[in-house]
Scaffold this motif. Sequence first.
Motif, PDB file in Angstrom:
ATOM      1  N   LEU A 178      40.544  44.502  39.652  1.00 17.95           N
ATOM      2  CA  LEU A 178      41.207  43.836  40.394  1.00 17.95           C
ATOM      3  C   LEU A 178      40.742  42.517  40.408  1.00 17.95           C
ATOM      4  N   GLU A 179      39.532  42.214  40.755  1.00 15.28           N
ATOM      5  CA  GLU A 179      38.758  40.887  40.950  1.00 15.28           C
ATOM      6  C   GLU A 179      39.090  39.991  39.738  1.00 15.28           C
ATOM      7  N   SER A 180      38.565  40.474  38.581  1.00 14.58           N
ATOM      8  CA  SER A 180      38.870  39.639  37.408  1.00 14.58           C
ATOM      9  C   SER A 180      40.456  39.112  37.495  1.00 14.58           C
ATOM     10  N   LEU A 181      41.352  39.822  37.469  1.00 15.56           N
ATOM     11  CA  LEU A 181      42.616  39.513  37.439  1.00 15.56           C
ATOM     12  C   LEU A 181      43.141  38.444  38.369  1.00 15.56           C
ATOM     13  N   ALA A 182      42.502  38.752  39.485  1.00 10.65           N
ATOM     14  CA  ALA A 182      42.551  37.893  40.693  1.00 10.65           C
ATOM     15  C   ALA A 182      41.974  36.327  40.525  1.00 10.65           C
ATOM     16  N   LYS A 183      41.161  36.188  39.735  1.00 11.00           N
ATOM     17  CA  LYS A 183      40.406  35.016  39.274  1.00 11.00           C
ATOM     18  C   LYS A 183      41.182  34.297  37.900  1.00 11.00           C
ATOM     19  N   GLY A 184      42.365  35.087  37.526  1.00  9.19           N
ATOM     20  CA  GLY A 184      43.065  34.376  36.578  1.00  9.19           C
ATOM     21  C   GLY A 184      42.553  34.820  35.127  1.00  9.19           C
TER      22      GLY A 184
END
Lengths: 313, 260
Positions: free
Chosen positions: B223-229
């Motif tokens: 999820l982390e990387s997706l939340a970074k864009g």
Amino acid sequence: MIEVENLTKSYGSHLGIDGITFSAQKGETIGFLGPNGAGKTTTMRILTCFFPATSGKAVVAGYDCFENSFEVRKRIGYLPESVPLYRDMVVDDYLAFVAGVKGVESKAVKQTVTRTMGDCGLDAVVGRPIGELSKGYRQRVGLAQALVNDPEILILDEPTNGLDPRQIKEIRKLITELAGQRTIVLSTHILPEVSMVCERVVIINKGKLVVVDKPDNLTANLRDSSRLFLRITGDLDQIAKALGEIKGVRKVESTPAANGCNEFVVEMARGADGEQSILPVVVSNNWQLNEMRAVETSLEDVFIQLVTEEDSA
Amino acid sequence: MNLRNIGLVFKKDVKSYFGSFIAYAVIAIFMAATGYLFFNLLASFSILSFQAQANPMVAKQYNLLNVNETVVRPLFGNISIVMLLMLPLLTMKLLADEKKSGTMELLLTYPVRDAEVVIGKFLACYTVFVAMLLSTISYPLLLINLGEPEVVPILTGYAGLFLLGAAFISLGIFTSSLTENQIIAGSLSISILFFFWLMSYSTMFVSAAFGQIISYLAINEHLESLAKGVVDTEDIIYFVIFTVLFLFLTLRSLESKRWR
């Protein structure tokens, strides 16, 4: 329509049913009879493809319950013993859902639901949540969901269980009306119900088949003897002994009762005239005869006799 | 596979969610919790901004004046934690309740396939989840109105949450198929989700290779990387496999019930 051959289901080491064989013709109503835990529900769950048998064969409407369960399920209507329904659903929505999954065409669903609700006497509860309905109405909703796709075969597990006498009468009437061309298998432990609605009876006990026959034949078989009920005041052993010596008497059961007025059940061979031979004995011994009547043989006696015979064997 | 049967099961379960007020209750609690967390993030961001205005060194030291870094990313993290706690409440009844009330016995004797039942139920629960997640859309809209956040990470973050929701629901349906007790089903899925969540903490105590496996399995890393864009197909594949795997296990679990 239904062919069951040597059906066995084991739960771990315990046998739920053990080698049951019977069949039902098209349009026939079969009564499944047995004490609690005899294996009635297990047999029905195999017939409805809820779970497979351990061994043996069950063919319903020409399809094998195990190999072709999908075809079987399209052709049956099932009412489980506990009448499980979605309590938070409205009656009409629920029946529309069941009609849909049972393959009634979308356009015909509404009409089918209205008709089924009429057939099952549910007009008064249109639009009501199932959870608010009385037990009797819920039973009717249960029957309606079984009937909604007009199945060839109806399998009803204790359809009158837990209803009041008036409701029982109504449901029985409904079942008799439904019979017609359908094959119905119903289980019960209320014996008069079987003689009222079923053409044939399958009696099972402890997972084993005891007998398959017409209700009339079963009672007739027991009628090769007649039984008399007597209440006589006097010495218990003396009376029992004297009664036992009378010609034609097969068996005497005696029960002591209060104030010396004892009860006896005398079993006579067929053709022996019980009243005529017992009366003189009573009079000559100067006993006081309080009551004398013939005991009717009911399906209940047949059932108890068959089930206990099985136990002692 | 019959689409009509899936639709019927879907409709029945959506009606049951909204008819029994479970959906409303869960959505309301979800909104209250995420709203509170969003308010706190926003409030601390505005305090920092004021401090930075008075003393430019603060902003330079902490590099905190980026709305995306200080509000949006933690917001997605917070929403996902609330989801972890709330979604099992939606999924726990799906199969457990049918088993407990005995309606499963009827459902399995109707001419419907197990897969149709499971997919219909999954979609019904997913619909409630979508309504629940869309209720949070006002938070980023407020940020766009007040400031100038980057929009792409917001979109990819939401995409991540939608994927994460599918994974959570799939696992929840699986635990619901294991028992007829809703409480057991619910707490089991919360604990398994926590396990997948907290797994990444142990990466530093194991060998590098094993640590890599663990960090790939840990759900929050993706999820982390997706939340970074950052859109990485590896993360999307992870969520899809997670979802499909547990739906498949649910089918196996239902099938095994028939043989017992």
